[in-house]
Scaffold this active site. Structure first.
Site, PDB file in Angstrom:
ATOM      1  N   HIS A  53       8.762   2.120   7.797  1.00  0.00           N
ATOM      2  CA  HIS A  53       8.829   2.122   9.414  1.00  0.00           C
ATOM      3  C   HIS A  53       8.797   3.300  10.000  1.00  0.00           C
ATOM      4  O   HIS A  53       8.330   3.839  10.861  1.00  0.00           O
ATOM      5  CB  HIS A  53       9.765   0.948   9.866  1.00  0.00           C
ATOM      6  N   GLU A 104      -2.314  -8.686   1.509  1.00  0.00           N
ATOM      7  CA  GLU A 104      -1.397  -7.640   1.412  1.00  0.00           C
ATOM      8  C   GLU A 104      -0.238  -8.165   0.359  1.00  0.00           C
ATOM      9  O   GLU A 104       0.706  -7.703  -0.047  1.00  0.00           O
ATOM     10  CB  GLU A 104      -0.606  -7.297   2.602  1.00  0.00           C
ATOM     11  N   ASP A 118       1.906  -3.042   1.547  1.00  0.00           N
ATOM     12  CA  ASP A 118       2.575  -4.046   1.096  1.00  0.00           C
ATOM     13  C   ASP A 118       1.915  -4.610  -0.234  1.00  0.00           C
ATOM     14  O   ASP A 118       2.417  -5.336  -1.115  1.00  0.00           O
ATOM     15  CB  ASP A 118       2.612  -5.338   1.914  1.00  0.00           C
ATOM     16  N   CYS A 126      -6.567  -1.483   6.176  1.00  0.00           N
ATOM     17  CA  CYS A 126      -5.744  -0.760   7.289  1.00  0.00           C
ATOM     18  C   CYS A 126      -4.447  -0.332   6.837  1.00  0.00           C
ATOM     19  O   CYS A 126      -3.507   0.367   7.542  1.00  0.00           O
ATOM     20  CB  CYS A 126      -5.252  -1.911   8.393  1.00  0.00           C
TER      21      CYS A 126
HETATM   22  C1  PEP Z   1       0.198  -3.017   4.957  1.00  0.00           C
HETATM   23  O1  PEP Z   1       1.174  -3.433   4.493  1.00  0.00           O
HETATM   24  O2  PEP Z   1      -0.562  -2.145   4.385  1.00  0.00           O
HETATM   25  C2  PEP Z   1       0.228  -2.721   6.717  1.00  0.00           C
HETATM   26  C3  PEP Z   1      -0.823  -2.190   7.018  1.00  0.00           C
HETATM   27  O3  PEP Z   1       1.196  -3.585   7.247  1.00  0.00           O
HETATM   28  P1  PEP Z   1       2.527  -2.859   7.408  1.00  0.00           P
HETATM   29  O4  PEP Z   1       2.538  -1.453   7.075  1.00  0.00           O
HETATM   30  O5  PEP Z   1       2.842  -3.056   8.910  1.00  0.00           O
HETATM   31  O6  PEP Z   1       3.223  -3.833   6.911  1.00  0.00           O
HETATM   32 MG    MG Z   2       2.101  -5.088   5.400  1.00  0.00          MG
END
Ligand code: PEP
Ligand code: MG
Length: 584
Positions: free
Chosen positions: A194, A435, A459, A506
């Site tokens: 994060h 994911e 993920d 994404c």
């Molecule tokens: C991911 O898991 O690739 C994703 C885009 O979501 P986050 O990074 O918010 O878990």
């Molecule tokens: Mg994710």
């Protein structure tokens, strides 16, 4: 003293030369002092003065947070003030002082008890206060022990400081003074944690995963932080400084070259169009995304509405947040993901303690179990969908049941709005994050219930390889080009194509030119990347032929290891695209 280069993980590009601002946000050690009976009253007075100073400090921080982040975000500091003002807490600590404990010792003992008690509470409301208690624990002890105040609040504007800390917690993030802090360095974290995603959103150069920078650096010492290479150079020589200035200028020039691409189309040399969307983690980013040429939003993370906040946002506040981003994109698509809270994205007060938070009660699981929270978000989304091309994306799906339950709640949310006579769109397209390996393997079953797939590689890599995405010690094992991951992506693309539904990526993979090359080769034609990465990915798209990318990906899929897959892809990318900007 020799120059030392601390090596971490490049998390957000850019070079900054400046003084370290060391922020040690941890409970200090408290000496076990026994006081004389005669000293009790003086000690109680010292405690009261300490409390008063902590409250004063929190008020200053709160006022600043109101200005920089807004009333709702700043509310956590009110909560912390109310903890210090709690009569029961004051009485407990004073009683402990009367047992001949020093003020700091008494406070420490009581806070440890309270934190433990709150953490075990069956009531979510109380458990949610644990991290506020921790913040108060640290703040008051720092004052009572007369330790240097590490708050980043009082740095003079324009300090150009490099914040060095073990990890960036939500409450610390709120306190960041953007006019004084120019870069971030953390012991913890990886590219996909994060803190890294947030640093990129804020446009602050960052190096994470340094493991022990907080014990090697001192406040005030000059360092060079290079967020592009992931290094921190201490005691830089004149040559090092000159070199950093040269690289800074080069990065600026590269930025100018890339900026010129913003009006160009993302079309490959063999005429294939690739849609470039932006990931929007904070609503403020929408503007930059549009300026950089984003064709829509491939992932709007909504956790900013929850992480670091004392209370859940209501329907109207959420509506305004979504509306701002939708309006910035006019008629272009905006894919908004429902709350993906949990794992390393925690609301203030933490979350019920879990042994394995990434495998725990997070994302869609939390939303389905707390339908009132979920439906509030869904109502805000259905209302906001009147303003543009909104699509709803569900995180961490592992079974078709979850999609069906979510759809039932969307229908309920719509019925509630209808009963209230509120304008909304009932048939918003719904998609899922691919994911987890389960979602990729079951893509064929999910396809019947959704309108689109969005691959979350952060993920997907974590769960496929069983490598914690935020564990700095495992960073070298977090290999998105692992053939197992590539195969899951290819499988998902094949299903999407066969079933005629759209698919995009994404996760952070899409922002890296080499990996984007692999993704295009695997069949992806929609990439959603951080706004700052759009121009570079566009340069890549315009420089390649899809046939070459496909052949490279086919070969990488058959490679036995991630390293070999990477080598294959790199060789072909270098041979295909002649821009040095893409070969890093
Ligand atoms: C991911 O898991 O690739 C994703 C885009 O979501 P986050 O990074 O918010 O878990
Ligand atoms: Mg994710």
């Amino acid at each position: 003293m020799p120059i030392t280069v601390l090596k971490g993980i490049p998390a957000s590009p850019g070079i900054v030369v400046g003084p370290v601002h060391l922020l040690r946000w941890e409970v200090p050690a408290v000496p076990a002092t026994v006081i004389g009976l005669d000293d009790v009253e003086a000690e109680i007075e010292r405690l009261r003065i300490g409390f008063a100073r902590a409250i004063e400090r929190l008020r200053t921080i709160r006022e600043r947070a109101v200005r920089t982040a807004g009333e709702a975000e700043a509310a956590i500091f009110e909560v912390q003030i109310s903890i210090i003002q709690d009569v029961e807490l004051q009485e407990r600590v004073e009683r402990t002082i009367r047992q001949q404990f020093s003020a700091e010792r008494a406070f420490d003992v009581v806070m440890l008890e309270w934190r433990d008690h709150f953490a075990r509470s069956p009531h979510a409301m109380l458990r949610e206060r644990v991290s506020d208690l921790l913040d108060v624990h640290i703040r008051v002890l720092t004052i009572l022990l007369d330790l240097p105040d590490h708050d980043p609040v009082d740095l003079p504007k324009g300090t150009n400081a490099i914040l060095v800390t073990s990890d960036l917690t939500p409450s610390l993030t709120l306190q960041l003074d953007r006019e004084a802090i120019a870069a971030i360095a953390t012991d913890a974290g990886t590219r996909t944690s994060h803190v890294a995603i947030l640093a990129r959103s804020l446009g602050l150069p960052a190096v994470v995963g340094l493991l022990d920078a907080t014990s090697k650096l001192r406040s005030g010492e000059q360092v060079i932080l290079d967020g592009t290479t992931g290094t921190l150079t201490t005691r830089p020589s004149a040559t090092e400084l000159a070199d950093a200035a040269t690289r800074q200028r080069r990065e600026e020039k590269e930025g100018e070259t890339l900026a010129r691409l913003s009006g160009e189309d993302a079309i490959t040399r063999d005429g294939q169009r690739v849609t470039l969307f932006a990931n929007v983690d904070l609503p403020d980013e929408a503007e930059l995304a549009v300026a950089n040429g984003a064709e829509g939003v491939g992932l709007m993370r909504t956790e900013f509405l929850v992480v670091g906040r004392a209370a859940m946002p209501d329907e109207d506040e959420q509506y305004e947040a979504y509306a701002g981003v939708i309006r910035a994109f006019g008629t272009r698509p905006v894919i908004i993901r429902t709350f993906d809270v949990g794992g390393d994205k925690l609301p203030v007060g933490g979350w019920p303690h879990e042994a394995n938070p990434f495998l725990g009660w997070r994302a869609i699981r939390m939303c389905l179990d707390q339908p009132e929270i979920f439906k509030t978000q869904l109502r805000a989304l259905l209302r906001a969908a009147m303003l543009g091309d909104v699509r709803i994306n569900l995180p961490l799906i592992v079974t078709v049941d979850e999609v069906r339950q979510a759809r039932a709640l969307i229908a309920e949310a719509s019925a509630e709005l209808k009963a209230r006579g509120v304008a909304h769109r009932a048939d918003v397209p719904v998609g899922v994050m691919i994911e987890t390996p389960a979602a990729a393997v079951l893509a064929g079953s999910l396809a019947g219930d959704v309108q689109f797939f969005s691959i979350g590689t952060n993920d997907l890599v974590q769960y496929t390889l069983a490598v914690d995405r935020s564990n700095a010690s495992l960073a070298s094992r977090f290999t998105p080009l692992h053939p197992a991951v590539l195969r899951l992506i290819r499988m998902s693309c094949e299903v999407a194509e066969a079933r005629g539904i759209s698919i995009g990526v994404c996760g952070e993979m899409a922002s890296d030119p080499l990996m984007a090359f692999a993704l295009i080769g695997l069949g992806i034609r929609q990439l959603s990347v951080s706004p700052i990465a759009i121009p570079r990915v566009k340069l890549l798209v315009r420089g390649l032929r899809t046939g070459v990318a496909t052949e490279a990906a086919d070969a990488a899929l058959l490679a036995p290891t991630a390293a070999e897959a990477e080598q294959i892809l790199r060789e072909r990318l270098v041979a295909e695209v002649d821009s040095e900007l893409l070969h890093a």
